[in-house]
Design an enzyme around this catalytic site. Structure first.
Site, PDB file in Angstrom:
ATOM      1  N   HIS A   1      26.287 -26.961   6.907  1.00  0.00           N
ATOM      2  CA  HIS A   1      27.322 -27.943   7.219  1.00  0.00           C
ATOM      3  C   HIS A   1      27.238 -28.251   8.720  1.00  0.00           C
ATOM      4  CE1 HIS A   1      31.501 -29.311   7.947  1.00  0.00           C
ATOM      5  NE2 HIS A   1      31.596 -29.519   6.653  1.00  0.00           N
TER       6      HIS A   1
ATOM      7  N   ASP B   1      28.680 -18.289   7.878  1.00  0.00           N
ATOM      8  CA  ASP B   1      29.695 -19.299   7.573  1.00  0.00           C
ATOM      9  C   ASP B   1      30.123 -19.066   6.121  1.00  0.00           C
ATOM     10  OD1 ASP B   1      31.060 -21.498   6.694  1.00  0.00           O
ATOM     11  OD2 ASP B   1      29.592 -22.976   7.347  1.00  0.00           O
TER      12      ASP B   1
ATOM     13  N   GLN C   1      32.566 -21.707   2.080  1.00  0.00           N
ATOM     14  CA  GLN C   1      32.477 -22.036   0.648  1.00  0.00           C
ATOM     15  C   GLN C   1      32.402 -20.782  -0.223  1.00  0.00           C
ATOM     16  OE1 GLN C   1      32.910 -24.889  -0.785  1.00  0.00           O
ATOM     17  NE2 GLN C   1      32.916 -26.128   1.052  1.00  0.00           N
TER      18      GLN C   1
ATOM     19  N   LYS D   1      40.375 -23.584   2.248  1.00  0.00           N
ATOM     20  CA  LYS D   1      39.393 -23.520   1.157  1.00  0.00           C
ATOM     21  C   LYS D   1      39.619 -22.276   0.311  1.00  0.00           C
ATOM     22  CE  LYS D   1      35.866 -26.034   3.746  1.00  0.00           C
ATOM     23  NZ  LYS D   1      35.954 -27.410   3.250  1.00  0.00           N
TER      24      LYS D   1
ATOM     25  N   CYS E   1      28.895 -33.819   5.331  1.00  0.00           N
ATOM     26  CA  CYS E   1      28.689 -33.171   6.641  1.00  0.00           C
ATOM     27  C   CYS E   1      27.422 -32.334   6.637  1.00  0.00           C
ATOM     28  CB  CYS E   1      29.894 -32.323   7.051  1.00  0.00           C
ATOM     29  SG  CYS E   1      31.422 -33.222   7.107  1.00  0.00           S
TER      30      CYS E   1
HETATM   31  C1  LIG Z   1      29.923 -24.615   4.343  1.00  0.00           C
HETATM   32  C2  LIG Z   1      31.001 -25.182   5.212  1.00  0.00           C
HETATM   33  N1  LIG Z   1      31.104 -24.791   6.476  1.00  0.00           N
HETATM   34  C3  LIG Z   1      32.055 -25.251   7.298  1.00  0.00           C
HETATM   35  C4  LIG Z   1      32.982 -26.164   6.862  1.00  0.00           C
HETATM   36  C5  LIG Z   1      34.013 -26.662   7.815  1.00  0.00           C
HETATM   37  O1  LIG Z   1      35.281 -26.220   7.455  1.00  0.00           O
HETATM   38  P1  LIG Z   1      36.556 -26.769   8.231  1.00  0.00           P
HETATM   39  O2  LIG Z   1      36.536 -28.247   8.088  1.00  0.00           O
HETATM   40  O3  LIG Z   1      37.697 -26.112   7.536  1.00  0.00           O
HETATM   41  O4  LIG Z   1      36.407 -26.331   9.648  1.00  0.00           O
HETATM   42  C6  LIG Z   1      32.923 -26.618   5.554  1.00  0.00           C
HETATM   43  C7  LIG Z   1      33.878 -27.640   5.070  1.00  0.00           C
HETATM   44  O5  LIG Z   1      33.639 -28.331   4.121  1.00  0.00           O
HETATM   45  C8  LIG Z   1      31.917 -26.115   4.707  1.00  0.00           C
HETATM   46  O6  LIG Z   1      31.818 -26.515   3.444  1.00  0.00           O
END
Ligand SMILES: Cc1ncc(COP(=O)(O)O)c(C=O)c1O
Length: 409
Positions: free
Chosen positions: A122, A199, A202, A225, A363
């Site tokens: 992401h 990270d 998900q 999430k 993203c």
């Molecule tokens: C794999 C992953 N990392 C990071 C994020 C970013 O999360 P946030 O928008 O809550 O900061 C997302 C959001 O969709 C994501 O799917």
């Protein structure tokens, strides 16, 4: 197993019609819905405990502080951290990862050092590293996909070298429906004496998370999430990093002493929480953890597996539909395209049938170009979804395909 009727009663937002059809909420990878118990906890906080934390000596301030710190311990237990001091509250995964990139990357990286991430990241686990690479002269390298569109461990072995100082990967993809081999990646990172960043955005709402089993040094995730509120996130910081990681936000709450000339900072976690934090968000996050634990991981994983096994062959069976990621096993994230139709048109048509999916690059633009597309539609599940909702989605997708491809409405 899961009592779906009871569970769905916890999420009143799901019981509505959209465009005259029952709402099918299949956008859980973007944000999950919030159960009543989380909303009640936050409301109750504002009704009975609201005060600033770590400042006052009056009763409400003590109550708020006690609650805030109790949730810190709850999060530590939830992810199997060794201590509550390893839990830093942030605004989101994005903020957590920016803190790591600046607070660690800027400290340790020299020209020629390597940061290794995967091509499925992401943007929030990609752009901060591009920026830190620009600032420090470090090199950003990518672990590629294998033929099944999963993370390629062979490529990881090739990319991680003695020059690698940081390895940062997603535990689960927000596009491909894969769970990555986190433990193996951690081993490769540590064998190269690199710090290992995960990270978990998900992953956290779908599977039990054990930072010690992963042997992770830093782990980021977001409350929204995992059935908690928006605006609250977590950064797990392993104790060994507490002196190395530098704060990136400065101000109230995070200092020990301030003179005209200089300042000394508190240790983790408070040293990384400048200013008034999102106290009600923390309260909500604690209630979300309690909620997940009440439902139980076994039930959650079972229900999601049942739905995936039901949906996966049906998506694949629709002609003119291309599904991305591995074709045989999958998490509840399905990125797909109807050949020749823009995913925004697909998502808009599905919305007219009551089905909420996301369309766009998710993203993850470098991943999109690796897949040879600019965008996809994406359906993503949660444990409160039902087989009947899968049917409504498949019927709607089939109708959308018929309409655009064959001109039948
Ligand atoms: C794999 C992953 N990392 C990071 C994020 C970013 O999360 P946030 O928008 O809550 O900061 C997302 C959001 O969709 C994501 O799917």
């Amino acid at each position: 197993m899961i009592n779906l009727q009871q569970v769905r009663a916890d999420f009143p937002i799901l019981e509505q019609r959209v465009n005259g059809e029952p709402l099918v909420y299949f956008d859980n990878a973007a944000t999950s819905q919030t159960p009543v118990s989380v909303l009640d906890a936050m409301r109750n906080y504002y009704l009975t405990e609201n005060a600033n934390v770590h400042r006052g000596v009056h009763t409400l301030a003590e109550r708020a502080t006690e609650h805030y710190e109790r949730v810190r311990q709850q999060v530590a237990n939830f992810i199997h951290a060794a201590s509550a001091d390893e839990i830093v509250f942030t605004r989101s995964t994005t903020e957590s990862l920016n803190l790591v990139a600046r607070g660690l990357g800027d400290q340790i990286l020299q020209p020629g050092d390597e940061i290794v991430i995967s091509i499925m990241e992401h943007h929030s686990n990609l752009v901060p590293w591009q920026e830190v690479a620009k600032r420090t002269g470090a090199v950003l390298k990518y672990i590629e996909l294998n033929d099944h569109q999963e993370l390629d461990l062979q490529s990881a072995q090739e990319q991680i070298t003695p020059q690698t100082k940081i390895v940062a990967v997603a535990a689960a993809s927000n596009v491909l429906g894969t769970v990555n081999p986190v433990k193996q990646l951690g081993k490769l990172a540590h064998a190269a004496h690199a710090w290992f960043v995960v990270d978990a955005a998900q992953f956290v709402g779908h599977h039990p998370l054990d930072v010690q089993e992963w042997d992770a040094d830093l782990v980021a995730f977001s409350g929204h999430k995992m059935y908690g509120p928006t605006g609250i996130g977590v950064l797990y910081v392993r104790e060994q990093l507490h002196d190395l990681l530098r704060p990136v936000q400065f101000g109230g709450e995070m200092v020990e002493t301030v003179t005209r000339e200089q300042t000394t900072f508190k240790k983790a976690p408070l040293g990384f929480e400048a200013g008034t934090p999102d106290i009600s968000g923390v309260v909500g996050l604690g209630a979300a953890i309690t909620y997940l634990q009440t439902i139980g991981w076994e039930s959650i994983e079972h229900q999601e597996r049942v739905l995936v096994n039901y949906l996966l062959p049906q998506i694949k069976a629709i002609d003119h539909v291309t599904m991305y990621g591995p074709q045989d096993h999958h998490t509840g994230v399905f990125a797909f395209n109807v050949r020749g139709v823009h995913p925004h048109d697909v998502a808009t048509a599905l919305d007219l049938a009551g089905v909420a999916v996301r369309a766009g690059h998710h993203c993850a633009q470098p991943l999109m170009s690796t897949l040879g597309v600019t965008a996809t539609a994406r359906a993503s599940l949660a444990f409160y979804n039902t087989k009947a909702e899968c049917d409504q989605f498949i019927n709607a997708l089939t109708a959308v395909k018929e309409f655009f491809i064959n001109g039948i409405s």
